[in-house]
Design an enzyme around this catalytic site. Structure first.
Site, mmCIF file in Angstrom:
data_model
loop_
_atom_site.group_PDB
_atom_site.id
_atom_site.type_symbol
_atom_site.label_atom_id
_atom_site.label_comp_id
_atom_site.label_asym_id
_atom_site.label_seq_id
_atom_site.Cartn_x
_atom_site.Cartn_y
_atom_site.Cartn_z
ATOM 1 N N ARG A 34 -9.001 5.289 7.403
ATOM 2 C CA ARG A 34 -8.140 6.364 6.726
ATOM 3 C C ARG A 34 -8.278 6.548 5.370
ATOM 4 O O ARG A 34 -8.070 7.435 4.628
ATOM 5 C CB ARG A 34 -6.856 6.329 7.445
ATOM 6 C CG ARG A 34 -6.080 7.527 6.809
ATOM 7 C CD ARG A 34 -4.338 7.482 7.644
ATOM 8 N NE ARG A 34 -3.788 6.366 7.353
ATOM 9 C CZ ARG A 34 -2.741 6.589 6.161
ATOM 10 N NH1 ARG A 34 -2.818 7.613 5.416
ATOM 11 N NH2 ARG A 34 -1.983 5.502 5.651
ATOM 12 N N ARG A 55 0.750 -1.109 0.068
ATOM 13 C CA ARG A 55 -0.103 -0.269 0.016
ATOM 14 C C ARG A 55 0.824 1.246 0.006
ATOM 15 O O ARG A 55 0.435 2.326 -0.515
ATOM 16 C CB ARG A 55 -1.037 0.024 1.033
ATOM 17 C CG ARG A 55 -1.714 1.262 1.737
ATOM 18 C CD ARG A 55 -2.248 1.395 2.753
ATOM 19 N NE ARG A 55 -3.041 2.412 3.089
ATOM 20 C CZ ARG A 55 -3.635 2.567 4.493
ATOM 21 N NH1 ARG A 55 -3.748 1.705 5.260
ATOM 22 N NH2 ARG A 55 -4.279 3.806 4.657
ATOM 23 N N ASN A 97 1.837 2.400 14.784
ATOM 24 C CA ASN A 97 0.878 1.540 14.076
ATOM 25 C C ASN A 97 1.030 1.393 12.695
ATOM 26 O O ASN A 97 0.763 0.263 12.151
ATOM 27 C CB ASN A 97 -0.553 1.802 14.712
ATOM 28 C CG ASN A 97 -0.884 3.232 14.262
ATOM 29 O OD1 ASN A 97 -0.311 3.951 14.128
ATOM 30 N ND2 ASN A 97 -2.178 3.246 14.559
ATOM 31 N N TYR A 98 1.394 2.437 12.117
ATOM 32 C CA TYR A 98 1.455 2.212 10.459
ATOM 33 C C TYR A 98 2.945 2.923 10.234
ATOM 34 O O TYR A 98 3.048 3.932 9.365
ATOM 35 C CB TYR A 98 0.426 2.884 9.736
ATOM 36 C CG TYR A 98 -0.742 1.854 9.969
ATOM 37 C CD1 TYR A 98 -1.008 1.044 8.796
ATOM 38 C CD2 TYR A 98 -1.872 2.134 10.946
ATOM 39 C CE1 TYR A 98 -2.233 0.265 9.082
ATOM 40 C CE2 TYR A 98 -2.837 1.433 11.115
ATOM 41 C CZ TYR A 98 -3.106 0.432 10.154
ATOM 42 O OH TYR A 98 -4.215 -0.289 9.999
ATOM 43 N N GLU A 118 -2.277 14.748 13.426
ATOM 44 C CA GLU A 118 -3.316 13.848 13.857
ATOM 45 C C GLU A 118 -3.066 12.990 14.935
ATOM 46 O O GLU A 118 -2.034 12.272 15.133
ATOM 47 C CB GLU A 118 -3.593 12.629 12.481
ATOM 48 C CG GLU A 118 -4.640 11.786 12.429
ATOM 49 C CD GLU A 118 -4.557 10.648 13.137
ATOM 50 O OE1 GLU A 118 -4.963 10.336 14.319
ATOM 51 O OE2 GLU A 118 -4.000 9.648 12.719
ATOM 52 N N GLY A 145 0.245 10.651 15.922
ATOM 53 C CA GLY A 145 0.653 10.256 17.033
ATOM 54 C C GLY A 145 -0.642 10.685 18.253
ATOM 55 O O GLY A 145 -1.619 10.526 17.973
ATOM 56 N N GLY A 146 0.042 10.872 19.442
ATOM 57 C CA GLY A 146 -1.096 11.302 20.527
ATOM 58 C C GLY A 146 -0.768 12.671 21.070
ATOM 59 O O GLY A 146 -0.577 13.524 20.518
ATOM 60 N N ASP A 186 12.491 17.458 21.269
ATOM 61 C CA ASP A 186 12.075 18.778 21.415
ATOM 62 C C ASP A 186 13.106 19.520 20.467
ATOM 63 O O ASP A 186 12.759 20.538 19.764
ATOM 64 C CB ASP A 186 12.194 19.555 22.682
ATOM 65 C CG ASP A 186 10.817 19.066 23.570
ATOM 66 O OD1 ASP A 186 9.876 18.630 22.983
ATOM 67 O OD2 ASP A 186 10.863 19.284 24.766
ATOM 68 N N GLY A 235 1.497 15.503 20.294
ATOM 69 C CA GLY A 235 1.311 16.392 19.222
ATOM 70 C C GLY A 235 0.976 17.928 19.614
ATOM 71 O O GLY A 235 1.259 18.856 19.147
ATOM 72 N N ARG A 282 -5.521 1.354 16.145
ATOM 73 C CA ARG A 282 -5.780 2.395 15.094
ATOM 74 C C ARG A 282 -6.385 3.446 15.473
ATOM 75 O O ARG A 282 -7.439 3.428 16.177
ATOM 76 C CB ARG A 282 -6.526 1.597 13.820
ATOM 77 C CG ARG A 282 -5.842 0.390 13.300
ATOM 78 C CD ARG A 282 -6.778 -0.564 12.556
ATOM 79 N NE ARG A 282 -7.775 0.091 11.724
ATOM 80 C CZ ARG A 282 -8.894 0.232 11.849
ATOM 81 N NH1 ARG A 282 -9.436 -0.361 13.001
ATOM 82 N NH2 ARG A 282 -9.779 0.815 10.994
ATOM 83 N N CYS A 283 -5.946 4.719 15.057
ATOM 84 C CA CYS A 283 -6.818 6.024 15.364
ATOM 85 C C CYS A 283 -8.072 5.795 14.762
ATOM 86 O O CYS A 283 -8.905 6.633 15.437
ATOM 87 C CB CYS A 283 -5.938 6.939 14.587
ATOM 88 S SG CYS A 283 -4.405 7.206 15.316
#
Length: 503
Positions: free
Chosen positions: A451, A116, A169-170, A264, A245-246, A230, A249, A297-298
């Site tokens: 997605r 993909r 995850n990807y 995201e 990520g989480g 940073d 961000g 997965r988000c």
């Protein structure tokens, strides 16, 4: 095998090198970062722990290489991207192997991710040629009070240095979704891969190296986020950050300054089920949406909001499908594999125990071995339970029984997340009205959140992020407009009397 064959250059002993100035290098720190196999909880790989000084060198080279790359013909940029895509797909097996071992992704899904990703690169090359090959021509007399004395020419030019930070995850797919748009647009690219997923990214970067991109244009820096995180995101040479990520961000966005951001940051994707829904279709999509890749997965279904009158029937259908899910090693293509880390497993367990203490109905027995958590459907979840709001990123799915569609929409919109959602109904009018009311970047009608395809717009509201992904949107984000205005001494029109007299 990972690290062998055409990939031998990226390995130094048992530690993978980092990529800088067109070469694979060993960090001067003399240190490495261990990558733990989620399934075995043992060290699987090691990568370089790069220093801030090495980051500075990478940024300096990225700035220099970008100036030359921006002068490279568009067709040539596309040609190199197509070459990288072909090399990536030709070497899907060793890259997929590293995905299996460092993020416990099932083998077949790992191969799919690599293929993909190659397709995404090629599509991006073609789309970039179309988008960037066209400019815009404006005439001044289209605005009131003006004669045709100005010709305005606009085109898209690169931003400079793009910093790409994909998630675990990807790691390959979400890396190339940032790399390919940046490169086709004429930018240079610095990649900071996640620790879990770094080896897969290094293999992927080597495919770009073999394609023949100029030295310094692409770099891949590995190391501890606490030491270079940073420093990278606040580096003055960075002109754009694309991060997936989480919560990190949000911190990045506060520190990054006046540069374009593409973020995201996760979701609590709600699945609203109406009375008239095809419950077999719903159940299949809940399984696919909630439990594929163990829910990591988000865009996974994170909460089911079902009208009470059909809740019993839906829960029974989902329970029957959960019972058929296979659990075990990723090498065996099991549906449910170990979550990425012990801390993730502990967090998921905390949500489960909170739901248990507050009276949720367990549709299966809760079972955990190490990082492996068996799939669990929680029924009769209430809004006072953490699992109703927090993102588990694991194979645990809460079901809230609602009295009305309005109750479901209100629950969805009360979340601090707003990535995707879905609604199941046979009434298209209701579906559109509900979609419009849901405060999410995307709403899927009669299908689980997703997605892809990778050229579709992908964006979140609220704490789910800023900016939009998808090939076209990413290319546009990683460019800026350049305008040239031609000023004429007298008004000019393409046809009509008086042309000679104006010469």
């Amino acid at each position: 095998m990972a690290g062998t064959g055409i990939f031998t250059d990226i390995l130094d002993g048992d530690v993978y090198k980092y990529y800088s100035d067109g070469e694979w290098k060993t960090s001067s720190s003399g240190k490495s970062v261990a990558i733990i196999n989620p399934a075995t909880r043992k060290t699987q790989y090691k990568v370089q722990a790069c220093t801030q000084e090495e980051v500075n060198k990478v940024m300096e080279m990225a700035k220099s290489a970008q100036k030359s790359w921006a002068k490279t013909p568009l067709w040539k940029r596309a040609e190199l991207l197509h070459k990288a895509a072909a090399i990536l797909k030709d070497n899907k097996a060793p890259i997929a192997e590293s995905l299996v071992k460092e993020i416990a992704k099932p083998a077949k899904d790992s191969v799919t991710e690599v293929v993909r990703s190659g397709d995404l690169i090629s599509y991006c090359a073609e789309e970039g040629v179309r988008i960037l090959g066209e400019g815009k021509f404006l005439l001044s007399d289209s605005f009131p009070g003006n004669e045709r004395t100005k010709y305005c020419l606009t085109s898209k030019i690169p931003l400079g240095v793009v910093l790409a930070i994909p998630p675990f995850n990807y790691p390959v797919n979400l890396a190339v979704s940032k790399i390919a748009p940046a490169l086709i647009a004429g930018n240079s690219l610095v990649l900071k891969p996640p620790t879990q997923g770094a080896v897969s990214c290094l293999h992927m970067v080597h495919c770009f190296h073999l394609a023949g991109f100029p030295k310094g244009l692409i770099s891949c820096i590995t190391g501890k986020g606490s030491e270079i995180g940073d420093f990278l995101t606040m580096h003055p040479a960075v002109n754009c950050i694309s991060f997936t990520g989480g919560d990190t961000g949000i911190s990045i966005s506060k520190k990054a300054g006046m540069i374009p951001l593409q973020m995201e940051l996760g979701g609590k994707d709600a699945c609203i089920v109406l009375e008239d829904a095809d419950l077999d279709l719903v159940a299949s999509n809940i399984i696919k949406g909630g439990f594929s890749y163990s829910g990591q997965r988000c865009t996974a279904v994170k909460v089911v909001l079902v009208i009470k009158s059909v809740a019993d029937e839906l829960v029974e259908k989902v329970k029957a499908k959960v019972a058929k899910l296979t659990v075990g090693p990723p090498e065996e293509n099991c549906d449910i594999t170990a979550v990425v880390s012990e801390s993730s497993a502990n967090f998921i367990e905390g949500l489960v125990m909170d739901a248990k203490d507050k009276g949720a109905t367990f549709c299966q027995e809760y079972k955990r071995e190490g990082n492996l958590i068996w799939p669990l459907l929680l029924d009769n979840v209430r809004p006072d339970m953490r699992i109703a709001w927090e993102e588990p990123f694991g194979p645990v799915l809460p079901v809230l029984r609602i009295n009305s569609v309005e109750e479901g929409i209100n629950h969805c919109n009360a979340s601090n997340f707003g990535l995707q959602g879905c609604v199941f109904t046979k009434d298209i009018n209701k579906a559109i009205l509900i979609s419009d009311a849901m405060e999410t970047g995307t709403v899927q009608i009669n299908s689980a959140p997703a997605r892809g395809p990778d050229h579709f717009p992908f964006q979140g509201l609220k704490d789910s992020g800023i900016g939009s992904q998808g090939v076209t949107n990413s290319i546009n984000l990683m460019t800026k407009l350049k305008t040239t205005v031609i000023n004429l001494p007298t008004p000019s029109y393409s046809m009509g009397d008086g042309f000679i007299s104006r010469l």
